[in-house]
Write a protein that holds these residues in place. Structure first.
Motif, PDB file in Angstrom:
ATOM      1  N   ALA A   1     -34.084  16.488   0.098  1.00 14.78           N
ATOM      2  CA  ALA A   1     -33.181  17.693   0.680  1.00 14.78           C
ATOM      3  C   ALA A   1     -32.404  17.114   1.939  1.00 14.78           C
ATOM      4  N   ASN A   2     -32.544  15.880   2.397  1.00 11.54           N
ATOM      5  CA  ASN A   2     -31.970  15.442   3.757  1.00 11.54           C
ATOM      6  C   ASN A   2     -32.436  16.226   4.991  1.00 11.54           C
ATOM      7  N   LEU A   3     -33.653  16.814   4.853  1.00  9.89           N
ATOM      8  CA  LEU A   3     -34.279  17.189   6.272  1.00  9.89           C
ATOM      9  C   LEU A   3     -34.985  16.406   6.970  1.00  9.89           C
ATOM     10  N   ALA A   4     -35.376  14.979   6.520  1.00 12.82           N
ATOM     11  CA  ALA A   4     -35.775  14.030   7.106  1.00 12.82           C
ATOM     12  C   ALA A   4     -35.400  12.948   6.604  1.00 12.82           C
ATOM     13  N   ARG A   5     -35.465  11.738   7.513  1.00 10.91           N
ATOM     14  CA  ARG A   5     -35.373  10.472   6.966  1.00 10.91           C
ATOM     15  C   ARG A   5     -36.684   9.534   6.942  1.00 10.91           C
ATOM     16  N   ARG A   6     -36.546   8.836   6.145  1.00 12.33           N
ATOM     17  CA  ARG A   6     -38.097   7.558   6.281  1.00 12.33           C
ATOM     18  C   ARG A   6     -37.415   6.354   6.844  1.00 12.33           C
ATOM     19  N   VAL A   7     -38.065   6.045   7.886  1.00 11.58           N
ATOM     20  CA  VAL A   7     -38.023   4.739   8.253  1.00 11.58           C
ATOM     21  C   VAL A   7     -38.879   3.825   7.635  1.00 11.58           C
ATOM     22  N   GLU A   8     -38.281   2.945   6.684  1.00 11.36           N
ATOM     23  CA  GLU A   8     -39.159   2.252   5.684  1.00 11.36           C
ATOM     24  C   GLU A   8     -39.943   1.255   6.129  1.00 11.36           C
ATOM     25  N   SER A   9     -39.320   0.526   7.378  1.00 16.63           N
ATOM     26  CA  SER A   9     -40.419  -0.568   7.727  1.00 16.63           C
ATOM     27  C   SER A   9     -41.667  -0.026   8.726  1.00 16.63           C
ATOM     28  N   ARG A  10     -41.399   1.350   8.962  1.00 15.72           N
ATOM     29  CA  ARG A  10     -42.563   1.887   9.773  1.00 15.72           C
ATOM     30  C   ARG A  10     -43.268   2.832   8.867  1.00 15.72           C
ATOM     31  N   ASN A  11     -43.037   2.998   7.706  1.00 18.53           N
ATOM     32  CA  ASN A  11     -43.552   3.876   6.666  1.00 18.53           C
ATOM     33  C   ASN A  11     -43.852   5.301   7.459  1.00 18.53           C
ATOM     34  N   ALA A  12     -42.727   5.624   8.185  1.00 18.42           N
ATOM     35  CA  ALA A  12     -42.617   6.944   9.049  1.00 18.42           C
ATOM     36  C   ALA A  12     -41.510   7.995   8.916  1.00 18.42           C
ATOM     37  N   TYR A  13     -41.352   8.935   9.464  1.00 20.28           N
ATOM     38  CA  TYR A  13     -40.360   9.841   9.079  1.00 20.28           C
ATOM     39  C   TYR A  13     -39.948  10.466  10.472  1.00 20.28           C
ATOM     40  N   ILE A  14     -38.563  10.901  10.431  1.00 19.33           N
ATOM     41  CA  ILE A  14     -37.945  11.455  11.596  1.00 19.33           C
ATOM     42  C   ILE A  14     -37.240  12.609  10.950  1.00 19.33           C
ATOM     43  N   ALA A  15     -37.268  13.915  11.844  1.00 22.16           N
ATOM     44  CA  ALA A  15     -36.404  14.838  11.372  1.00 22.16           C
ATOM     45  C   ALA A  15     -34.897  14.649  11.475  1.00 22.16           C
ATOM     46  N   ASN A  16     -34.306  14.933  10.416  1.00 29.41           N
ATOM     47  CA  ASN A  16     -32.740  14.784  10.646  1.00 29.41           C
ATOM     48  C   ASN A  16     -31.995  15.763  11.285  1.00 29.41           C
ATOM     49  N   SER A  17     -31.517  15.652  12.335  1.00 35.27           N
ATOM     50  CA  SER A  17     -31.041  16.470  13.472  1.00 35.27           C
ATOM     51  C   SER A  17     -29.676  17.142  12.869  1.00 35.27           C
ATOM     52  N   HIS A  18     -29.219  16.682  11.603  1.00 33.49           N
ATOM     53  CA  HIS A  18     -28.110  17.419  11.251  1.00 33.49           C
ATOM     54  C   HIS A  18     -28.129  17.323   9.609  1.00 33.49           C
ATOM     55  N   PRO A  19     -29.240  18.288   9.145  1.00 31.17           N
ATOM     56  CA  PRO A  19     -29.574  18.558   7.866  1.00 31.17           C
ATOM     57  C   PRO A  19     -28.359  18.546   6.676  1.00 31.17           C
ATOM     58  N   GLY A  20     -27.528  19.547   7.107  1.00 30.67           N
ATOM     59  CA  GLY A  20     -26.514  19.704   6.279  1.00 30.67           C
ATOM     60  C   GLY A  20     -25.461  18.862   6.240  1.00 30.67           C
ATOM     61  N   CYS A  21     -25.596  17.696   6.631  1.00 29.04           N
ATOM     62  CA  CYS A  21     -24.617  16.781   6.593  1.00 29.04           C
ATOM     63  C   CYS A  21     -24.913  15.505   5.947  1.00 29.04           C
TER      64      CYS A  21
END
Length: 152
Positions: free
Chosen positions: A79-99
């Protein structure tokens, strides 16, 4: 560089934008999803599902399984609320989810700091190169590993 410009949200404004985006995609913004998003947004570096489960468990005063968090994170990425950093198997919140756009991550191998860049020109070039081979790109993942300015 053709940068992609948008308004980055933070704090309650980010949670409201995430909720609106998820509900706009036809999904419910449940208390558990809100808790996972709030925990994810608190991290200043990419967080694993286990990190997030631990943070939610502390906040909720009950154990939350990482498997439940993984399912929610998968929904958030879709849903574009988070992005997965593949090399870290980790996630960050998307600071602009509507974009919607392709992201480029600069990942520091020393401190773990991850910077998110938007470059529409580069993203179009990568998608175009893939398309020219007959491949249909759906979600390019671009990560540049190295050292951040603070660690260099």
């Amino acid at each position: 560089m053709a940068a992609h410009h948008h308004h980055d949200s933070h704090g309650p404004e980010l949670a409201q934008a995430a909720q609106a985006t998820l509900e706009g995609a036809g999904e419910q913004w449940t208390a558990m999803r809100a808790s996972v998003f709030d925990a994810l947004a608190q991290f200043d570096k990419p967080a694993s599902a286990y990190d997030i489960a631990e943070a939610v468990s502390k906040a909720e005063g009950r154990r939350v399984a990482a498997n439940s968090v993984y399912r929610i994170l998968d929904l958030f990425v879709g849903a574009n609320l988070a992005r997965r950093v593949e090399s870290r198997n980790a996630y960050i919140a998307n600071s602009h989810p509507g974009c919607l756009h392709d992201c480029i991550f600069l990942v520091c191998d020393k401190c773990g700091d991850t910077t998110h860049l938007d470059d529409d020109k580069l993203a179009r070039a990568i998608r175009g190169a893939a398309s020219e081979t007959g491949f249909t790109p759906e979600r390019p993942v671009i990560e540049v590993r190295g050292k951040c300015a603070a660690c260099d």
